[in-house]
Design a protein around this motif. Sequence first.
Motif: not given
Length: 172
Positions: A61-62, A100-101, A105-107, A145-147
């Motif tokens: 994703g990045k 984006v999917y 999320e944690d990184e 949005k969470r990221v």
Amino acid sequence: VGEKIDEERYWSMLKAAEICERYTFDHKCCLKWWTRAWELDPPRADAVFYIGQHYRLRRDGKNAVKYLRKAAALPMPKRKNYQWPELYNCLVHLELMRGVYWLKEDEDTLSGAAWKDIKKSYTTVMTNCELSDRKDVGMFYDKGKRVRDRTKKEKQEKEGKSAGKSAGKSEL
């Protein structure tokens, strides 16, 4: 750049990259040819779109977001031949949302500029793309949005700690 581009060369580079990716599974080869095509005609989104899509398909994703943001920012160049309006009007934005999917999320992190581009692409998808293509875009937006929220929170915490340390140092 533009009208003086050797179109056959450009499209041959894209086809070579496709063969490398889909038939020989040589990822360095496909990225090399897409990059060369992009360098040959930077105003055209096709090659950078394929680079971003490649990373999205590999669940990176990045990098997908990095390259698809570049593609989404390009307006359709004025050319006489070989235009793909759907790429500029819908597909690049849809692919950005799909990228984006695959953010972790944690990184992974999203800058304010990246989030602004994602919101713009979300609006474009919801306006320009077929209903069937829009099916999961809300879920992709929510993940982005969470990221972004986590990124902002971590930045604020880091700035707060830095301010506290510098205040403590000045008191010594």
